[in-house]
Enzyme design. Structure first.
Site, PDB file in Angstrom:
ATOM      1  N   GLY A   1      47.050  43.917  40.006  1.00  0.00           N
ATOM      2  CA  GLY A   1      46.779  44.501  41.311  1.00  0.00           C
ATOM      3  C   GLY A   1      47.979  44.494  42.225  1.00  0.00           C
ATOM      4  O   GLY A   1      48.819  45.380  42.193  1.00  0.00           O
TER       5      GLY A   1
ATOM      6  N   GLN B   1      35.829  53.268  40.885  1.00  0.00           N
ATOM      7  CA  GLN B   1      35.063  52.056  41.138  1.00  0.00           C
ATOM      8  C   GLN B   1      33.991  52.314  42.184  1.00  0.00           C
ATOM      9  O   GLN B   1      34.277  52.802  43.278  1.00  0.00           O
ATOM     10  CB  GLN B   1      35.944  50.894  41.601  1.00  0.00           C
ATOM     11  CG  GLN B   1      35.128  49.594  41.660  1.00  0.00           C
ATOM     12  CD  GLN B   1      35.897  48.401  42.146  1.00  0.00           C
ATOM     13  OE1 GLN B   1      36.387  48.393  43.275  1.00  0.00           O
ATOM     14  NE2 GLN B   1      35.995  47.363  41.316  1.00  0.00           N
TER      15      GLN B   1
ATOM     16  N   GLY C   1      44.169  38.796  37.916  1.00  0.00           N
ATOM     17  CA  GLY C   1      44.403  37.731  38.876  1.00  0.00           C
ATOM     18  C   GLY C   1      45.757  37.065  38.718  1.00  0.00           C
ATOM     19  O   GLY C   1      45.999  36.381  37.726  1.00  0.00           O
ATOM     20  N   GLY C   2      46.664  37.300  39.678  1.00  0.00           N
ATOM     21  CA  GLY C   2      47.927  36.574  39.732  1.00  0.00           C
ATOM     22  C   GLY C   2      48.946  36.917  38.664  1.00  0.00           C
ATOM     23  O   GLY C   2      49.910  36.171  38.474  1.00  0.00           O
TER      24      GLY C   2
ATOM     25  N   PRO D   1      41.698  48.398  41.160  1.00  0.00           N
ATOM     26  CA  PRO D   1      41.233  49.075  42.376  1.00  0.00           C
ATOM     27  C   PRO D   1      41.527  48.200  43.586  1.00  0.00           C
ATOM     28  O   PRO D   1      41.202  47.016  43.586  1.00  0.00           O
ATOM     29  CB  PRO D   1      39.721  49.217  42.141  1.00  0.00           C
ATOM     30  CG  PRO D   1      39.375  48.160  41.143  1.00  0.00           C
ATOM     31  CD  PRO D   1      40.594  47.949  40.304  1.00  0.00           C
ATOM     32  N   MET D   2      42.156  48.780  44.611  1.00  0.00           N
ATOM     33  CA  MET D   2      42.517  48.019  45.811  1.00  0.00           C
ATOM     34  C   MET D   2      42.213  48.857  47.046  1.00  0.00           C
ATOM     35  O   MET D   2      42.764  49.951  47.211  1.00  0.00           O
ATOM     36  CB  MET D   2      43.999  47.622  45.770  1.00  0.00           C
ATOM     37  CG  MET D   2      44.320  46.605  44.698  1.00  0.00           C
ATOM     38  SD  MET D   2      46.097  46.251  44.541  1.00  0.00           S
ATOM     39  CE  MET D   2      46.625  47.664  43.542  1.00  0.00           C
TER      40      MET D   2
ATOM     41  N   LYS E   1      33.543  44.814  36.954  1.00  0.00           N
ATOM     42  CA  LYS E   1      34.615  43.902  37.379  1.00  0.00           C
ATOM     43  C   LYS E   1      33.974  42.789  38.192  1.00  0.00           C
ATOM     44  O   LYS E   1      33.249  43.055  39.154  1.00  0.00           O
ATOM     45  CB  LYS E   1      35.665  44.640  38.206  1.00  0.00           C
ATOM     46  CG  LYS E   1      36.887  43.791  38.562  1.00  0.00           C
ATOM     47  CD  LYS E   1      37.974  44.639  39.221  1.00  0.00           C
ATOM     48  CE  LYS E   1      39.268  43.831  39.384  1.00  0.00           C
ATOM     49  NZ  LYS E   1      39.151  42.770  40.403  1.00  0.00           N
TER      50      LYS E   1
ATOM     51  N   CYS F   1      34.218  41.824  44.806  1.00  0.00           N
ATOM     52  CA  CYS F   1      34.734  41.771  46.175  1.00  0.00           C
ATOM     53  C   CYS F   1      33.867  40.849  47.031  1.00  0.00           C
ATOM     54  O   CYS F   1      32.648  41.027  47.092  1.00  0.00           O
ATOM     55  CB  CYS F   1      34.777  43.167  46.784  1.00  0.00           C
ATOM     56  SG  CYS F   1      35.436  43.183  48.468  1.00  0.00           S
TER      57      CYS F   1
ATOM     58  N   HIS G   1      38.130  38.765  36.979  1.00  0.00           N
ATOM     59  CA  HIS G   1      39.100  38.141  37.885  1.00  0.00           C
ATOM     60  C   HIS G   1      38.963  36.641  37.691  1.00  0.00           C
ATOM     61  O   HIS G   1      37.893  36.073  37.941  1.00  0.00           O
ATOM     62  CB  HIS G   1      38.796  38.542  39.329  1.00  0.00           C
ATOM     63  CG  HIS G   1      39.819  38.076  40.316  1.00  0.00           C
ATOM     64  ND1 HIS G   1      40.075  38.750  41.482  1.00  0.00           N
ATOM     65  CD2 HIS G   1      40.656  37.004  40.319  1.00  0.00           C
ATOM     66  CE1 HIS G   1      41.025  38.110  42.162  1.00  0.00           C
ATOM     67  NE2 HIS G   1      41.381  37.050  41.470  1.00  0.00           N
TER      68      HIS G   1
END
Length: 323
Positions: free
Chosen positions: A228, A66, A207-208, A14-15, A135, A96, A166
């Site tokens: 992401g 989300q 993550g990454g 989710p972004m 998350k 977040c 994350h």
């Protein structure tokens, strides 16, 4: 066909401002198996919105929503609405770190209150049959020991079996959300250790992560991988997912195929009054590293925002690209 794999084996994260319904529809052209997530939507927004925040196209499925919030009653009421709309999963945002999110008492700051998070997850899972997942980060501020992380997981695991981690801590002040995605170091080993210590749980890593080979390597240690920014900026990556990760006997979905498959959807949305730019802004990275990619991006960026812009803008942009 029965899917023998964990439903979250591969997911697009989710972004905020990025994983809109138009973005998800585009990503679905590349992969039928990837689990797609909405942007985070706050519980009060869903309950009090004057327009439909839960709209999606059935072709996006499987799609998870989300939620942001920390009021168990509000979240439970939202969960019932989300399930009724046919979403595959509900995910609670505890990752977040932005100031705006903290002021609303949701996101990463909730890691400091595992009991409240557990109450929120339980309240939702009590009223729905679909999975309620979480998350989160590996820690926040100085609360970053492995013991803290295990205690957090331990309090929530009676109510959820699915944790998307994350692999960075979050600083709740001093860093922007963008910096919090880049500056705190990645600690994949800590997420692997969680899976070893909580083997009964579904642990996904985020993550990454940028390549199919990296995804495959992580899947030897955890149940799922969430990608992401790379999926958004280089969506052609998704064209390999079904074949490489789900043993699907199908050809690679190229960016050109995905874009051409989008054209009927774009025409349909334009007929409903949607602006072309609201759709194609999510398609700018489709041809990353291909000849003509820069001209593709420029043509869409300069022309999709013009009054009356239609499908011909995309068709013209396609002529610049050689895969």
């Amino acid at each position: 066909m029965h899917n023998k794999f964990y439903r979250g084996r591969f997911a697009v994260a989710p972004m905020l401002d990025w994983t809109t319904r138009h973005c998800r529809y585009f990503h679905r052209q590349f992969s039928q198996q990837a689990l797609l997530y909405t942007e985070m939507i706050t519980a009060p927004a869903i309950l009090h919105a004057k327009y439909d925040l839960l709209e999606y196209d059935p072709a996006e499925q499987p799609v998870a929503l989300q939620l942001g919030g920390s009021d168990p009653t509000q979240l439970a009421n939202c969960a019932k609405l989300v399930q009724a709309r046919g979403y595959t999963e509900i995910n609670l945002n505890v990752g977040c770190p932005s100031d705006r999110v903290q002021n609303g008492m949701f996101g990463a700051c909730l890691m400091a209150n595992a009991d409240l998070v557990a109450d929120c997850i339980k309240a939702m899972q009590d009223v729905v049959d679909i999975p309620v997942t979480i998350k989160h980060r590996i820690g926040i501020d100085t609360l970053d020991s492995y013991a803290f992380l295990c205690d957090f997981i331990d309090k929530i695991q009676p109510y959820s079996q699915d944790f998307i981690v994350h692999a960075r801590k979050a600083w709740l002040s001093g860093l922007s959300p963008k910096e919090n995605r880049e500056i705190p170091p990645l600690d994949y080993e800590r997420v692997y250790q969680l899976k070893r210590d909580f083997p009964q749980l579904n642990i996904s890593i985020n993550g990454g992560i940028k390549t199919i080979d990296e995804i495959k390597q992580h899947l030897t240690k955890v149940d799922g991988v969430m990608v992401g920014r790379e999926a958004y900026q280089n969506p052609a990556l998704l064209g390999e997912i079904d074949q490489q990760l789900f043993d699907q006997n199908q050809p690679l979905i190229t960016a050109r195929i995905a874009v051409e498959n989008m054209l009927p959807y774009i025409e349909q949305q334009l007929s409903k009054g949607v602006y072309l730019n609201h759709i194609v802004r999510h398609m700018l990275g489709a041809f990353q590293n291909c000849k003509g990619a820069r001209q593709w991006r420029r043509h869409l960026s300069e022309n999709a925002c013009k009054q009356g812009a239609g499908i011909e803008v995309v068709e013209q942009a396609l002529r610049f690209v050689t895969e």
